[in-house]
Design a protein around this motif. Structure first.
Motif, PDB file in Angstrom:
ATOM      1  N   LYS A   1       4.640   9.728   3.544  1.00 24.71           N
ATOM      2  CA  LYS A   1       3.845  10.845   3.025  1.00 24.71           C
ATOM      3  C   LYS A   1       4.532  11.521   1.848  1.00 24.71           C
ATOM      4  O   LYS A   1       3.885  12.016   0.928  1.00 24.71           O
ATOM      5  CB  LYS A   1       3.585  11.861   4.134  1.00 24.71           C
ATOM      6  CG  LYS A   1       2.656  11.344   5.234  1.00 24.71           C
ATOM      7  CD  LYS A   1       2.395  12.425   6.282  1.00 24.71           C
ATOM      8  CE  LYS A   1       1.449  11.913   7.360  1.00 24.71           C
ATOM      9  NZ  LYS A   1       1.205  12.949   8.407  1.00 24.71           N
ATOM     10  N   ASN A   2       5.845  11.566   1.915  1.00 22.79           N
ATOM     11  CA  ASN A   2       6.634  12.162   0.833  1.00 22.79           C
ATOM     12  C   ASN A   2       7.651  11.130   0.336  1.00 22.79           C
ATOM     13  O   ASN A   2       8.808  11.135   0.765  1.00 22.79           O
ATOM     14  CB  ASN A   2       7.344  13.435   1.319  1.00 22.79           C
ATOM     15  CG  ASN A   2       6.380  14.501   1.771  1.00 22.79           C
ATOM     16  OD1 ASN A   2       5.575  14.985   0.987  1.00 22.79           O
ATOM     17  ND2 ASN A   2       6.446  14.861   3.048  1.00 22.79           N
TER      18      ASN A   2
ATOM     19  N   ASN B   1       0.832  -1.204   0.000  1.00 18.30           N
ATOM     20  CA  ASN B   1       0.000   0.000   0.000  1.00 18.30           C
ATOM     21  C   ASN B   1       0.867   1.256   0.000  1.00 18.30           C
ATOM     22  O   ASN B   1       0.552   2.269   0.652  1.00 18.30           O
ATOM     23  CB  ASN B   1      -0.945   0.023   1.211  1.00 18.30           C
ATOM     24  CG  ASN B   1      -2.000  -1.060   1.125  1.00 18.30           C
ATOM     25  OD1 ASN B   1      -2.544  -1.330   0.062  1.00 18.30           O
ATOM     26  ND2 ASN B   1      -2.288  -1.696   2.253  1.00 18.30           N
ATOM     27  N   MET B   2       1.966   1.174  -0.724  1.00 17.96           N
ATOM     28  CA  MET B   2       2.906   2.292  -0.807  1.00 17.96           C
ATOM     29  C   MET B   2       2.568   3.163  -2.004  1.00 17.96           C
ATOM     30  O   MET B   2       2.376   2.656  -3.109  1.00 17.96           O
ATOM     31  CB  MET B   2       4.343   1.772  -0.934  1.00 17.96           C
ATOM     32  CG  MET B   2       5.390   2.867  -1.075  1.00 17.96           C
ATOM     33  SD  MET B   2       7.038   2.223  -1.491  1.00 17.96           S
ATOM     34  CE  MET B   2       7.442   1.325   0.018  1.00 17.96           C
ATOM     35  N   LYS B   3       2.507   4.441  -1.783  1.00 17.49           N
ATOM     36  CA  LYS B   3       2.244   5.389  -2.853  1.00 17.49           C
ATOM     37  C   LYS B   3       3.528   5.659  -3.619  1.00 17.49           C
ATOM     38  O   LYS B   3       4.540   6.060  -3.033  1.00 17.49           O
ATOM     39  CB  LYS B   3       1.685   6.690  -2.285  1.00 17.49           C
ATOM     40  CG  LYS B   3       1.415   7.754  -3.337  1.00 17.49           C
ATOM     41  CD  LYS B   3       0.959   9.049  -2.694  1.00 17.49           C
ATOM     42  CE  LYS B   3       0.765  10.150  -3.740  1.00 17.49           C
ATOM     43  NZ  LYS B   3       0.376  11.434  -3.106  1.00 17.49           N
ATOM     44  N   LEU B   4       3.489   5.431  -4.941  1.00 23.53           N
ATOM     45  CA  LEU B   4       4.635   5.745  -5.781  1.00 23.53           C
ATOM     46  C   LEU B   4       4.438   7.120  -6.410  1.00 23.53           C
ATOM     47  O   LEU B   4       3.377   7.408  -6.957  1.00 23.53           O
ATOM     48  CB  LEU B   4       4.799   4.704  -6.892  1.00 23.53           C
ATOM     49  CG  LEU B   4       5.355   3.338  -6.517  1.00 23.53           C
ATOM     50  CD1 LEU B   4       5.450   2.456  -7.759  1.00 23.53           C
ATOM     51  CD2 LEU B   4       6.719   3.466  -5.864  1.00 23.53           C
ATOM     52  N   PRO B   5       5.426   7.973  -6.348  1.00 30.07           N
ATOM     53  CA  PRO B   5       5.303   9.283  -6.987  1.00 30.07           C
ATOM     54  C   PRO B   5       5.313   9.140  -8.504  1.00 30.07           C
ATOM     55  O   PRO B   5       5.851   8.169  -9.043  1.00 30.07           O
ATOM     56  CB  PRO B   5       6.545  10.037  -6.496  1.00 30.07           C
ATOM     57  CG  PRO B   5       7.535   8.956  -6.198  1.00 30.07           C
ATOM     58  CD  PRO B   5       6.729   7.793  -5.681  1.00 30.07           C
ATOM     59  N   ALA B   6       4.696  10.086  -9.180  1.00 28.22           N
ATOM     60  CA  ALA B   6       4.716  10.065 -10.645  1.00 28.22           C
ATOM     61  C   ALA B   6       6.133  10.381 -11.105  1.00 28.22           C
ATOM     62  O   ALA B   6       6.648  11.474 -10.860  1.00 28.22           O
ATOM     63  CB  ALA B   6       3.733  11.102 -11.189  1.00 28.22           C
TER      64      ALA B   6
END
Length: 264
Positions: free
Chosen positions: A95-96, A61-66
């Motif tokens: 978060k970042n 559930n890790m957000k990958l940056p564009a």
């Protein structure tokens, strides 16, 4: 030479590719990574590595940056005039999220490893979330250090049911009566090179059974070998310091196929 790196799409000095040890994500190893080869300035199987990176991040559930990985890798290749290197993509979540791209000399091995085979040991342990390529590598570290202390090149991980799953940094295969036995994708990290290995076996007319062999079975195998991005396919000649059978020509054919199709 002053090496460069990429951080979140920006070219920086490699010495500035650092993170804070007080970061919770760093302390908890909340990160995923990929290691890939660059040959003649061209990236090998980038689409497959990028796909696996995204899959690993999704499992956490890790957000990958564009971020356009191809564009950024090519930027780094051009800046430092890179030809043949091993490149590493590291994504630290939170978060970042932070994305680092670094490189080192191309990882290669002596010809003797392929001509005479390598030694492996066995180590009881199962990786946490085996399908996910995370930086949680403590088990692999301990197993590999144990192997090195015994003069071996790699350690094979054995689960609670005495099934041989994979190496600490490689996929594992057993050849018996012209049938390959290897763990199913649900139990191991399905390596990018493993895809090429399976294609090679198909072309060679070798049946593949996705079933992890028992520890008691591998001693009497016709051939054991391992694979990874840096190794291609590498034959095993000793198991826990004991010589075992090995069809070196068979493994060589697999390696030849893998290397021939790297830039497809």
């Amino acid at each position: 030479m002053n090496k460069s790196a990429i951080k979140n799409g920006e070219l920086i000095k490699e010495e500035d590719a650092v993170v804070s040890i007080t970061s919770r994500e760093v302390q908890c190893n909340f990160s995923v990574y990929e290691a890939l080869r660059v040959l003649g300035g061209k990236v090998v199987h980038l689409c497959d590595h990028e796909k696996r990176l995204k899959e690993s991040a999704a499992m956490l559930n890790m957000k990958l940056p564009a971020l356009n990985l191809k564009e950024n890798i090519e930027k780094l290749i051009k800046k430092d005039n890179l030809k043949d290197v091993t490149m590493r993509i590291l994504v630290i979540g939170g978060k970042n999220p932070q994305v680092f791209i670094t490189y080192q000399d191309l990882l290669t091995y002596p010809d003797s490893y392929y001509e005479k085979g390598i030694g492996v040991t066995t180590y009881f342990g199962e990786r946490f979330m085996p399908k996910c390529k995370t930086s949680n590598l403590l088990l692999s570290y301990l197993a590999l250090e144990d192997a090195k202390s015994k003069g071996a090149f790699e350690a094979l991980l054995v689960d609670r049911n005495n099934r041989v799953l994979e190496g600490t940094r490689s996929n594992f295969y057993m050849l018996k009566d012209n049938v390959i036995y290897t763990a199913g994708d649900e139990y191991v990290l399905s390596g990018v090179t493993r895809i090429s290995v399976l294609k090679a076996l198909e072309e060679m007319g070798v049946k593949v059974v996705f079933e992890s062999p028992k520890l008691s079975e591998i001693e009497s195998a016709d051939t054991l070998f391992i694979s990874s991005t840096s190794m291609a396919a590498m034959p095993v000649s000793t198991l826990n310091s004991k010589p075992i059978k090995c069809d070196f020509d068979f493994v060589k054919r697999v390696t030849t196929y893998v290397r021939a199709h790297e830039l497809d």
